[in-house]
Write a protein that holds these residues in place. Structure first.
Motif, short mmCIF file in Angstrom:
data_model
loop_
_atom_site.label_atom_id
_atom_site.label_comp_id
_atom_site.label_asym_id
_atom_site.label_seq_id
_atom_site.Cartn_x
_atom_site.Cartn_y
_atom_site.Cartn_z
N GLY A 240 -2.36 5.85 86.75
CA GLY A 240 -2.95 7.12 87.16
C GLY A 240 -4.02 6.99 88.23
N GLY B 284 -0.34 21.77 86.20
CA GLY B 284 -0.33 20.34 85.92
C GLY B 284 1.02 19.74 85.62
N ALA C 52 0.28 10.10 88.96
CA ALA C 52 -0.07 10.06 87.54
C ALA C 52 0.38 8.77 86.87
N THR C 53 1.36 8.09 87.45
CA THR C 53 1.93 6.89 86.82
C THR C 53 1.59 5.60 87.55
N ARG D 47 -0.23 16.51 84.37
CA ARG D 47 -1.43 15.88 84.95
C ARG D 47 -1.97 16.82 86.04
N ASP D 48 -3.21 17.24 85.89
CA ASP D 48 -3.81 18.15 86.86
C ASP D 48 -4.24 17.41 88.12
#
Length: 364
Positions: A123, A143, A118-119, A160-161
């Protein structure tokens, strides 16, 4: 802040679209990767899942080009150092914003891997393949991603899914008894949040010799309970707090055990937390004493004891004050008036919490 009381929630068996309970893992993984069309594919494992689980999928054509990243096993490695290792490995492997990370492991791997994905490059898509019962019924939906920080559980993370979450009971054959029971705690919690029928099936299930076919069906029902709650409240501003049942004190037990260098599995900590918080439910919300005794007996039989004393209470209370659910200086709990009668944003005094921990200790 006024109390929020949610009574007799009706959970339909609705599944989130990105979660698949699969009997054909290879085909479903191939389809998930095809949907993303990554320029590079990576798979994250820990030391245990690299040995026990990766061989089950690494020979498949869809995984032929995957670069493997491995971090240390156990929750001790769910930290910023391991997160940095994953970022570095992605960078060395030439990952771009169009790459994909497959997280193959328990909740530690899917939480940390999801946060890394996610990062990284702001992402990249990721696919979760949970390999433990705990990660299937808990970490697979919702998520939540993150790492532990400063001795506190899941202190840093984001929502975050995953692009897909693929649940396959074939991996449960790689688990020992303790990890099966650790995951089963979350199923017990979902039963308490749902219906008396679901609770009775869980409390009478032969956990000492589980029938895997029946367990798979129960996993589906358990994931459906969480999925409905998450869909109703994706950012944990209301009813999603129901999923914290057992966790305010459970996380304190878990952090306490880590401080003592005698860590316990997450599900065991939450099981002990359920006993304490169900006692609070009896005292503050009228939860039936008979159900408290039933839950306490089941957890004592299958999860054993935790060697806390009254001298540990100040440390445990201090750890509870760091819980992310707290507001206005109060320690917040999710409690129950009955099975399915959910009371979020409940507070308790120091004396009430200590009395509940007395009950837990005396029952051990």
């Amino acid at each position: 802040m006024p109390q929020i009381i949610i009574t007799h929630v009706d959970f339909s068996a609705h599944m989130l679209e990105n979660v698949i309970i699969t009997q054909q893992l290879e085909q479903d993984l191939q389809q998930a990767i095809t949907d993303i069309q990554p320029d590079k594919l990576f798979v994250l494992t820990d030391d245990n899942t690299r040995e026990a689980c990766l061989p089950l999928i690494q020979t498949w054509p869809c995984m032929a080009e995957a670069q493997c990243i491995t971090i240390g096993a156990t929750d001790d490695h769910k930290d910023v150092a391991s997160l940095s290792e994953v970022w570095s490995a992605l960078s060395r492997g030439g990952a771009s914003r169009h790459s994909c990370l497959v997280n193959l492991g328990g909740g530690m791997v899917t939480d940390l891997g999801g946060f890394a994905a996610a990062t990284f490059k702001r992402g990249i898509p990721f696919i979760n393949i949970p390999t433990t019962l705990l990660s299937m019924v808990d970490a697979s939906v919702g998520g939540k991603t993150g790492v532990n920080f400063n001795g506190l559980k899941n202190e840093v993370g984001v929502f975050r899914d995953a692009h897909r979450v693929l649940l396959s009971t074939r991996f449960l054959k790689t688990l020992d008894t303790e990890n099966i029971r650790s995951g089963y705690t979350e199923m017990l919690k979902h039963g308490l949040l749902s219906t008396p029928a679901m609770w009775q099936e869980l409390i009478t299930f032969p956990l000492e010799s589980p029938d895997m076919e029946q367990l798979q069906q129960m996993i589906g029902r358990s994931v459906a309970v969480k999925a409905d709650i998450v869909e109703a409240d994706p950012l944990e501003r209301g009813i999603r707090k129901a999923l914290n049942l057992g966790h305010t004190i459970g996380h304190a037990f878990e952090s306490w055990s880590m401080q003592r260098k005698t860590p316990i599995l997450h599900g065991y900590a939450v099981a002990f937390g359920l006993v304490v918080e169900l006692y609070l439910s009896v005292a503050k919300c009228g939860f039936p004493t008979s159900l408290l005794r039933q839950a306490s007996r089941f957890i004592g039989d299958y999860y054993g004891t935790l060697p806390i004393t009254c001298n540990d209470y100040p440390t445990l209370l201090e750890l509870m004050t760091h819980d992310k659910k707290n507001e206005g200086g109060r320690i917040n709990f999710t409690l129950l008036g009955n099975i399915g009668d959910i009371r979020i944003n409940q507070s308790a005094t120091k004396e009430e919490i200590e009395e509940a921990m007395d009950f837990f200790r005396e029952g051990q």
